[in-house]
Write a protein that holds these residues in place. Structure first.
Motif, PDB file in Angstrom:
ATOM      1  N   LEU A  91      -0.463   9.317  -8.261  1.00 39.71           N
ATOM      2  CA  LEU A  91       0.721   9.348  -9.120  1.00 39.71           C
ATOM      3  C   LEU A  91       0.607   8.318 -10.234  1.00 39.71           C
ATOM      4  CD1 LEU A  91       3.793   9.760  -6.718  1.00 39.71           C
ATOM      5  CD2 LEU A  91       3.039  11.343  -8.487  1.00 39.71           C
ATOM      6  N   VAL A  92       0.194   7.110  -9.877  1.00 38.71           N
ATOM      7  CA  VAL A  92       0.068   6.043 -10.884  1.00 38.71           C
ATOM      8  C   VAL A  92      -1.004   6.397 -11.902  1.00 38.71           C
ATOM      9  CG1 VAL A  92      -0.624   3.649 -11.238  1.00 38.71           C
ATOM     10  CG2 VAL A  92       0.954   4.217  -9.396  1.00 38.71           C
ATOM     11  N   LEU A  93      -2.166   6.830 -11.438  1.00 42.11           N
ATOM     12  CA  LEU A  93      -3.258   7.164 -12.356  1.00 42.11           C
ATOM     13  C   LEU A  93      -2.892   8.332 -13.253  1.00 42.11           C
ATOM     14  CD1 LEU A  93      -6.286   6.797  -9.909  1.00 42.11           C
ATOM     15  CD2 LEU A  93      -5.721   5.295 -11.816  1.00 42.11           C
ATOM     16  N   GLY A  94      -2.136   9.282 -12.720  1.00 45.62           N
ATOM     17  CA  GLY A  94      -1.797  10.465 -13.497  1.00 45.62           C
ATOM     18  C   GLY A  94      -0.654  10.272 -14.467  1.00 45.62           C
ATOM     19  N   HIS A  95       0.297   9.383 -14.122  1.00 47.80           N
ATOM     20  CA  HIS A  95       1.511   9.259 -14.941  1.00 47.80           C
ATOM     21  C   HIS A  95       1.650   7.908 -15.634  1.00 47.80           C
ATOM     22  CE1 HIS A  95       3.395  13.035 -13.524  1.00 47.80           C
ATOM     23  NE2 HIS A  95       2.759  12.775 -12.384  1.00 47.80           N
ATOM     24  N   GLU A  96       1.196   6.838 -15.014  1.00 45.53           N
ATOM     25  CA  GLU A  96       1.333   5.498 -15.601  1.00 45.53           C
ATOM     26  C   GLU A  96       0.045   4.705 -15.385  1.00 45.53           C
ATOM     27  OE1 GLU A  96       3.526   4.661 -17.528  1.00 45.53           O
ATOM     28  OE2 GLU A  96       5.332   5.837 -17.101  1.00 45.53           O
ATOM     29  N   PRO A  97      -1.040   5.069 -16.065  1.00 47.45           N
ATOM     30  CA  PRO A  97      -2.316   4.367 -15.842  1.00 47.45           C
ATOM     31  C   PRO A  97      -2.288   2.901 -16.231  1.00 47.45           C
ATOM     32  CG  PRO A  97      -2.459   5.854 -17.739  1.00 47.45           C
ATOM     33  CD  PRO A  97      -1.155   6.154 -17.046  1.00 47.45           C
ATOM     34  N   GLY A  98      -1.252   2.462 -16.950  1.00 43.95           N
ATOM     35  CA  GLY A  98      -1.141   1.054 -17.299  1.00 43.95           C
ATOM     36  C   GLY A  98      -0.639   0.185 -16.156  1.00 43.95           C
ATOM     37  N   ILE A  99      -0.153   0.817 -15.076  1.00 43.33           N
ATOM     38  CA  ILE A  99       0.305   0.065 -13.908  1.00 43.33           C
ATOM     39  C   ILE A  99      -0.875  -0.166 -12.976  1.00 43.33           C
ATOM     40  CG2 ILE A  99       1.749   0.151 -11.832  1.00 43.33           C
ATOM     41  CD1 ILE A  99       3.808   1.706 -13.370  1.00 43.33           C
ATOM     42  N   SER A 100      -1.037  -1.403 -12.510  1.00 46.36           N
ATOM     43  CA  SER A 100      -2.064  -1.705 -11.516  1.00 46.36           C
ATOM     44  C   SER A 100      -1.390  -1.987 -10.172  1.00 46.36           C
ATOM     45  CB  SER A 100      -2.908  -2.909 -11.947  1.00 46.36           C
ATOM     46  OG  SER A 100      -2.101  -4.066 -12.084  1.00 46.36           O
ATOM     47  N   LEU A 101      -2.132  -1.714  -9.099  1.00 49.06           N
ATOM     48  CA  LEU A 101      -1.610  -1.906  -7.755  1.00 49.06           C
ATOM     49  C   LEU A 101      -2.389  -3.000  -7.036  1.00 49.06           C
ATOM     50  CD1 LEU A 101      -1.211   1.813  -6.580  1.00 49.06           C
ATOM     51  CD2 LEU A 101       0.522   0.351  -7.630  1.00 49.06           C
ATOM     52  N   GLU A 102      -1.675  -3.836  -6.310  1.00 50.83           N
ATOM     53  CA  GLU A 102      -2.295  -4.794  -5.408  1.00 50.83           C
ATOM     54  C   GLU A 102      -1.821  -4.430  -4.002  1.00 50.83           C
ATOM     55  OE1 GLU A 102      -1.321  -9.315  -4.360  1.00 50.83           O
ATOM     56  OE2 GLU A 102      -2.179  -9.084  -6.380  1.00 50.83           O
ATOM     57  N   VAL A 103      -2.737  -3.981  -3.148  1.00 52.24           N
ATOM     58  CA  VAL A 103      -2.373  -3.382  -1.865  1.00 52.24           C
ATOM     59  C   VAL A 103      -2.670  -4.350  -0.712  1.00 52.24           C
ATOM     60  CG1 VAL A 103      -2.768  -1.453  -0.295  1.00 52.24           C
ATOM     61  CG2 VAL A 103      -2.825  -1.071  -2.772  1.00 52.24           C
ATOM     62  N   THR A 104      -1.675  -4.516   0.157  1.00 53.07           N
ATOM     63  CA  THR A 104      -1.821  -5.292   1.388  1.00 53.07           C
ATOM     64  C   THR A 104      -1.520  -4.379   2.561  1.00 53.07           C
ATOM     65  OG1 THR A 104      -1.132  -7.340   0.301  1.00 53.07           O
ATOM     66  CG2 THR A 104      -0.982  -7.275   2.701  1.00 53.07           C
ATOM     67  N   ILE A 105      -2.425  -4.316   3.546  1.00 52.82           N
ATOM     68  CA  ILE A 105      -2.232  -3.463   4.714  1.00 52.82           C
ATOM     69  C   ILE A 105      -1.951  -4.338   5.926  1.00 52.82           C
ATOM     70  CG2 ILE A 105      -3.291  -1.731   6.230  1.00 52.82           C
ATOM     71  CD1 ILE A 105      -4.955  -0.826   3.828  1.00 52.82           C
ATOM     72  N   ASN A 106      -0.802  -4.077   6.556  1.00 51.53           N
ATOM     73  CA  ASN A 106      -0.422  -4.844   7.741  1.00 51.53           C
ATOM     74  C   ASN A 106       0.715  -4.109   8.438  1.00 51.53           C
ATOM     75  OD1 ASN A 106      -0.136  -7.071   9.620  1.00 51.53           O
ATOM     76  ND2 ASN A 106      -1.011  -8.380   8.023  1.00 51.53           N
ATOM     77  N   ARG A 120      10.647  11.302  -7.714  1.00 53.08           N
ATOM     78  CA  ARG A 120      10.599  12.552  -8.476  1.00 53.08           C
ATOM     79  C   ARG A 120       9.533  13.510  -7.964  1.00 53.08           C
ATOM     80  NH1 ARG A 120       9.457  11.833 -14.685  1.00 53.08           N
ATOM     81  NH2 ARG A 120      11.396  10.662 -14.472  1.00 53.08           N
ATOM     82  N   HIS A 121       8.396  12.976  -7.535  1.00 51.63           N
ATOM     83  CA  HIS A 121       7.248  13.834  -7.256  1.00 51.63           C
ATOM     84  C   HIS A 121       6.936  14.028  -5.783  1.00 51.63           C
ATOM     85  CE1 HIS A 121       5.934  14.242 -11.443  1.00 51.63           C
ATOM     86  NE2 HIS A 121       6.310  12.977 -11.591  1.00 51.63           N
ATOM     87  N   HIS A 122       7.575  13.258  -4.889  1.00 51.21           N
ATOM     88  CA  HIS A 122       7.141  13.384  -3.490  1.00 51.21           C
ATOM     89  C   HIS A 122       7.389  14.747  -2.880  1.00 51.21           C
ATOM     90  CE1 HIS A 122      10.944  13.336  -1.186  1.00 51.21           C
ATOM     91  NE2 HIS A 122      11.414  12.565  -2.126  1.00 51.21           N
ATOM     92  N   PRO A 123       8.441  15.518  -3.238  1.00 47.32           N
ATOM     93  CA  PRO A 123       8.606  16.812  -2.576  1.00 47.32           C
ATOM     94  C   PRO A 123       7.449  17.768  -2.805  1.00 47.32           C
ATOM     95  CG  PRO A 123      10.622  16.166  -3.706  1.00 47.32           C
ATOM     96  CD  PRO A 123       9.535  15.232  -4.164  1.00 47.32           C
ATOM     97  N   GLU A 124       6.803  17.710  -3.971  1.00 46.07           N
ATOM     98  CA  GLU A 124       5.729  18.661  -4.248  1.00 46.07           C
ATOM     99  C   GLU A 124       4.374  18.169  -3.775  1.00 46.07           C
ATOM    100  OE1 GLU A 124       4.458  17.985  -8.806  1.00 46.07           O
ATOM    101  OE2 GLU A 124       6.619  18.175  -8.507  1.00 46.07           O
ATOM    102  N   HIS A 125       4.265  16.882  -3.435  1.00 48.27           N
ATOM    103  CA  HIS A 125       2.965  16.335  -3.048  1.00 48.27           C
ATOM    104  C   HIS A 125       2.858  16.012  -1.565  1.00 48.27           C
ATOM    105  CE1 HIS A 125       1.367  16.044  -7.068  1.00 48.27           C
ATOM    106  NE2 HIS A 125       2.456  15.438  -7.471  1.00 48.27           N
TER     107      HIS A 125
END
Length: 309
Positions: free
Chosen positions: A114-129, A292-297
């Protein structure tokens, strides 16, 4: 130097037109006001920027150098101000996302796309826990949002997207599958690999056994990421309690199988959790995209045939 950007803009127009009267018409300012602008700039620079040429003006040698530098200052200013507009619009910036082990496999790829397709200027920092650790990181302002199990507490805001079912499972060749119909009172006799005692699904499972006056399952192995050790589960005689999403995920390669039992079937919701109050624009934009997009994905993994309901 104490120079205003407005004066630089006026200077560029005057220098480009080479005439004070024409610049006054373009800028809708009086000639005396523009004369004062030039005087302010020359006072800061310490040298004349213009000299008379007939009825017009031309730049001095210092003026030409000042023009080149002023253009760079104005361009940089416009660029940074435009970046600020993009930041406010939520189209640039970093979002610090926390994920549980299940959602890292299932929802995180959807978020990244979603980010890459709609807002490529946003970067993600991911923490898994685990969810309780991630909530503490939000309290410390080290995370902006959590993608994982949605709970009913009032401390944070929540948006649920899909249902998730958590079940008892084991390796496909576990002895439990050779005994026919399984009863709840038989499960404490087996060895278990479970989340630690702070995890919501572990608490729920313990409560089921306590409600039936049965001993709680004894965890021979505890972990904060059951989906990451599916090979251990599949190659041992350990029971576990994990999401059907994990059972259906390609990475398990059919290693695991559900132990079908109504009492130990827990339905929960997956979605997002984020702080109350104002959000950074990029975080708000990401939430908007998900909403907005979760129902279709996002789909729900169906129940296994024959599971008692």
């Amino acid at each position: 130097m104490n120079i205003e950007l407005r004066d630089l803009r006026y200077f560029e127009i005057i220098a480009g037109l080479g005439h004070l009267g024409k610049a006054a018409e373009v800028l809708c300012r009086s000639q005396p006001a523009l004369t004062k602008c030039i005087q302010r700039l020359e006072g800061e620079v310490g040298a004349a920027l213009f000299e008379r040429k007939g009825r017009g003006l031309q730049l001095t040698a210092v003026g030409r150098e000042f023009q080149a530098r002023a253009a760079k200052v104005r361009a940089a200013s416009d660029r940074y101000l435009n970046d600020m507009r993009d930041f406010v619009a939520g189209s640039v910036g970093k979002v610090r996302v926390g994920c549980g082990p299940i959602t890292a496999d299932y929802l995180l790829p959807i978020i990244c796309n979603l980010v890459l397709g709609h807002e490529p200027g946003i970067s993600l920092e991911v923490t898994i826990n685990t969810n309780y650790v991630l909530k503490d990181l939000i309290r410390q302002d080290r995370l902006d949002m959590i993608v994982g199990v949605v709970t009913g507490d009032d401390e944070f805001r929540h948006q649920a997207f899909i249902d998730d079912t958590v079940v008892v499972a084991a390796g496909r060749h576990h002895p439990i599958f050779r005994r026919g119909k399984v009863r709840l009172e038989q499960l404490p006799d087996y060895k278990w690999i479970l989340p630690n005692a702070m995890v919501g699904s572990r608490k729920w499972l313990d409560d089921v056994f306590l409600a039936h006056d049965l001993p709680r399952p004894h965890a021979h192995i505890e972990t904060n990421s059951l989906p990451s050790i599916h090979d251990v589960i599949g190659s041992t005689d350990l029971l576990c309690f994990l999401s059907r999403l994990t059972l259906a995920h390609p990475k398990t390669r059919g290693l695991l199988r559900e132990v079908r039992l109504r009492e130990t079937t827990m339905v929960r919701q997956l979605g997002i959790t984020y702080p109350r109050g104002s959000l950074m624009p990029a975080t708000a934009r990401l939430i908007e995209l998900l909403d907005r997009h979760h129902p279709e994905h996002i789909g729900v993994v169906p129940s296994e045939p024959g599971l008692a309901s």
